[in-house]
Scaffold this motif. Structure first.
Motif, PDB file in Angstrom:
ATOM      1  N   VAL A   7      11.903 -11.221 -11.562  1.00  0.00           N
ATOM      2  CA  VAL A   7      10.549 -11.238 -11.812  1.00  0.00           C
ATOM      3  C   VAL A   7       9.844 -11.733 -10.665  1.00  0.00           C
ATOM      4  CG1 VAL A   7       8.486 -11.573 -13.377  1.00  0.00           C
ATOM      5  CG2 VAL A   7      10.694 -11.343 -14.380  1.00  0.00           C
ATOM      6  N   ALA A   8      10.086 -13.055  -9.976  1.00  0.00           N
ATOM      7  CA  ALA A   8       9.350 -13.542  -8.973  1.00  0.00           C
ATOM      8  C   ALA A   8       9.563 -12.689  -7.817  1.00  0.00           C
ATOM      9  CB  ALA A   8      10.128 -14.996  -8.594  1.00  0.00           C
ATOM     10  N   MET A   9      10.942 -12.155  -7.526  1.00  0.00           N
ATOM     11  CA  MET A   9      11.031 -11.265  -6.457  1.00  0.00           C
ATOM     12  C   MET A   9      10.007 -10.065  -6.329  1.00  0.00           C
ATOM     13  SD  MET A   9      14.592  -9.550  -4.810  1.00  0.00           S
ATOM     14  CE  MET A   9      15.009 -11.399  -4.649  1.00  0.00           C
ATOM     15  N   GLN A  10       9.945  -9.519  -7.512  1.00  0.00           N
ATOM     16  CA  GLN A  10       9.226  -8.098  -7.959  1.00  0.00           C
ATOM     17  C   GLN A  10       7.667  -8.647  -7.756  1.00  0.00           C
ATOM     18  OE1 GLN A  10      10.013  -6.729 -11.733  1.00  0.00           O
ATOM     19  NE2 GLN A  10      12.169  -6.577 -11.488  1.00  0.00           N
ATOM     20  N   PHE A  11       7.245  -9.766  -8.063  1.00  0.00           N
ATOM     21  CA  PHE A  11       5.924 -10.080  -8.015  1.00  0.00           C
ATOM     22  C   PHE A  11       5.465 -10.207  -6.579  1.00  0.00           C
ATOM     23  CE2 PHE A  11       2.471 -13.352  -7.592  1.00  0.00           C
ATOM     24  CZ  PHE A  11       1.470 -12.798  -8.605  1.00  0.00           C
ATOM     25  N   VAL A  12       6.416 -11.069  -5.663  1.00  0.00           N
ATOM     26  CA  VAL A  12       6.002 -11.101  -4.593  1.00  0.00           C
ATOM     27  C   VAL A  12       6.091  -9.783  -3.626  1.00  0.00           C
ATOM     28  CG1 VAL A  12       6.996 -12.154  -2.230  1.00  0.00           C
ATOM     29  CG2 VAL A  12       6.941 -13.653  -4.409  1.00  0.00           C
ATOM     30  N   ILE A  14       5.607  -6.588  -5.094  1.00  0.00           N
ATOM     31  CA  ILE A  14       4.139  -5.922  -4.950  1.00  0.00           C
ATOM     32  C   ILE A  14       3.000  -6.614  -4.472  1.00  0.00           C
ATOM     33  CG2 ILE A  14       3.463  -6.942  -7.260  1.00  0.00           C
ATOM     34  CD1 ILE A  14       3.585  -3.181  -7.093  1.00  0.00           C
ATOM     35  N   LEU A  15       2.871  -7.825  -4.455  1.00  0.00           N
ATOM     36  CA  LEU A  15       1.763  -8.461  -3.543  1.00  0.00           C
ATOM     37  C   LEU A  15       1.899  -8.156  -2.270  1.00  0.00           C
ATOM     38  CD1 LEU A  15      -0.741 -10.438  -3.900  1.00  0.00           C
ATOM     39  CD2 LEU A  15       1.017 -12.339  -3.483  1.00  0.00           C
ATOM     40  N   LEU A  16       2.870  -8.188  -1.638  1.00  0.00           N
ATOM     41  CA  LEU A  16       3.040  -8.034  -0.311  1.00  0.00           C
ATOM     42  C   LEU A  16       2.811  -6.253   0.158  1.00  0.00           C
ATOM     43  CD1 LEU A  16       6.076  -9.906   1.042  1.00  0.00           C
ATOM     44  CD2 LEU A  16       3.819 -10.548   1.645  1.00  0.00           C
ATOM     45  N   SER A  17       3.124  -5.631  -0.669  1.00  0.00           N
ATOM     46  CA  SER A  17       2.895  -4.035  -0.661  1.00  0.00           C
ATOM     47  C   SER A  17       1.474  -3.708  -0.839  1.00  0.00           C
ATOM     48  CB  SER A  17       3.771  -3.310  -1.691  1.00  0.00           C
ATOM     49  OG  SER A  17       4.909  -3.715  -1.713  1.00  0.00           O
ATOM     50  N   PHE A  18       1.006  -4.443  -1.674  1.00  0.00           N
ATOM     51  CA  PHE A  18      -0.749  -4.426  -2.046  1.00  0.00           C
ATOM     52  C   PHE A  18      -1.397  -4.738  -0.899  1.00  0.00           C
ATOM     53  CE2 PHE A  18      -4.795  -6.050  -3.326  1.00  0.00           C
ATOM     54  CZ  PHE A  18      -5.189  -4.906  -3.920  1.00  0.00           C
ATOM     55  N   LEU A  19      -1.050  -5.665  -0.415  1.00  0.00           N
ATOM     56  CA  LEU A  19      -1.619  -6.443   1.075  1.00  0.00           C
ATOM     57  C   LEU A  19      -1.412  -5.668   2.156  1.00  0.00           C
ATOM     58  CD1 LEU A  19      -3.224  -8.606   2.590  1.00  0.00           C
ATOM     59  CD2 LEU A  19      -1.144  -9.917   2.691  1.00  0.00           C
ATOM     60  N   PHE A 175       4.209  -5.642   6.022  1.00  0.00           N
ATOM     61  CA  PHE A 175       4.157  -6.243   4.751  1.00  0.00           C
ATOM     62  C   PHE A 175       4.486  -4.877   4.009  1.00  0.00           C
ATOM     63  CE2 PHE A 175       0.498  -9.067   6.083  1.00  0.00           C
ATOM     64  CZ  PHE A 175       1.357 -10.162   6.118  1.00  0.00           C
ATOM     65  N   LEU A 176       4.288  -3.674   4.028  1.00  0.00           N
ATOM     66  CA  LEU A 176       4.814  -2.529   3.436  1.00  0.00           C
ATOM     67  C   LEU A 176       6.431  -2.462   3.327  1.00  0.00           C
ATOM     68  CD1 LEU A 176       2.218   0.218   4.416  1.00  0.00           C
ATOM     69  CD2 LEU A 176       2.324  -0.981   2.090  1.00  0.00           C
ATOM     70  N   LEU A 182      11.727  -6.089  -1.114  1.00  0.00           N
ATOM     71  CA  LEU A 182      11.746  -7.009  -2.078  1.00  0.00           C
ATOM     72  C   LEU A 182      11.979  -6.391  -3.656  1.00  0.00           C
ATOM     73  CD1 LEU A 182       9.447  -9.866  -0.945  1.00  0.00           C
ATOM     74  CD2 LEU A 182      11.846  -9.841  -0.944  1.00  0.00           C
ATOM     75  N   LEU A 183      10.964  -5.109  -3.625  1.00  0.00           N
ATOM     76  CA  LEU A 183      10.973  -4.390  -4.798  1.00  0.00           C
ATOM     77  C   LEU A 183      12.428  -3.861  -5.236  1.00  0.00           C
ATOM     78  CD1 LEU A 183       7.606  -2.857  -5.006  1.00  0.00           C
ATOM     79  CD2 LEU A 183       8.484  -4.503  -6.663  1.00  0.00           C
TER      80      LEU A 183
END
Length: 220
Positions: A7-12, A14-19, A175-176, A182-183
């Motif tokens: 879950v932590a890897m998915q959260f990081v 999606i956060l980096l992808s959004f940035l 970042f993308l 990571l996702l």
């Protein structure tokens, strides 16, 4: 433990992808792909983006003018417009798809295989978005370097240099790509059933009682 790491890897991711997607959007419309400083007039600076050119003067301020014709633009700017639009669209689609596939999302939580496929698809979309933002930014940077060191142009002629938008575009692509990796890795990590000890004990007791009731029913 594996579930928390997943879950932590998915959260990081999606956060980096959004940035990266936000930086890509800013890069698309920021009129600072190229900068031009005039040695003869240090109080006047020129900037150029995909949509307009601006002149900055200390007394007047910033004045911008949109490009009149798409076909009159250099090839790198025409292709960059298309690729940046494509990158922004792929990034938005990747956010929607991977958002549904996150383990913390309630949507489709009983269909683990589908959520895993959505996460992998989202990661691929982010990879494509990263490549399509890195390509135009690097192409414009290459053309700028070629024109800057062009020996056929007299030295007295001002030369265009890198603008701030190029660096934002490189960060956006990085970042993308990293978020997509990571996702995808987070989707491929094996996951145990996320049931707590109390829930598992209650579930076992329920099945035991259900079997005893069935046996009593068969005896009668």
């Amino acid at each position: 433990m594996a579930f928390v790491f997943r879950v932590a890897m998915q959260f990081v991711g999606i956060l980096l992808s959004f940035l990266g997607w936000v930086l890509s959007m800013i890069t698309t419309y920021l009129p600072h792909w190229k900068n031009l400083n005039l040695d003869l007039n240090e109080m006047e600076n020129w900037t150029m983006g995909l949509w307009q050119a601006c002149v900055i003067q200390e007394e007047v301020g910033r004045q911008c003018k949109d490009f009149d014709s798409f076909l009159a633009l250099p090839a790198e700017l025409r292709i960059s417009r298309i690729l940046m639009f494509l990158s922004n669209g792929l990034g938005l689609l990747g956010l929607l798809v991977s958002g549904v596939g996150l383990d913390c999302s309630r949507i489709g939580e009983t269909r683990r295989g589908l959520k895993k496929g959505l996460l992998i698809l989202g990661g691929i979309l982010f990879w494509a978005a990263g490549v399509t933002v890195l390509a135009p930014v690097s192409w414009v940077a290459y053309q700028t370097v070629q024109e800057f060191w062009d020996e056929t142009v007299p030295e007295i002629v001002p030369r265009w240099e890198f603008g701030e938008a190029l660096f934002l575009g490189w960060f956006a692509g990085f970042f993308l790509l990293l978020g997509g990796c990571l996702l995808t890795c987070g989707a491929c990590i094996s996951q145990a059933a996320p049931a707590s000890g109390r829930y598992a004990a209650a579930e076992t007791q329920y099945h035991r009682q259900h079997r005893e009731m069935n046996k009593a029913h068969l005896k009668t």
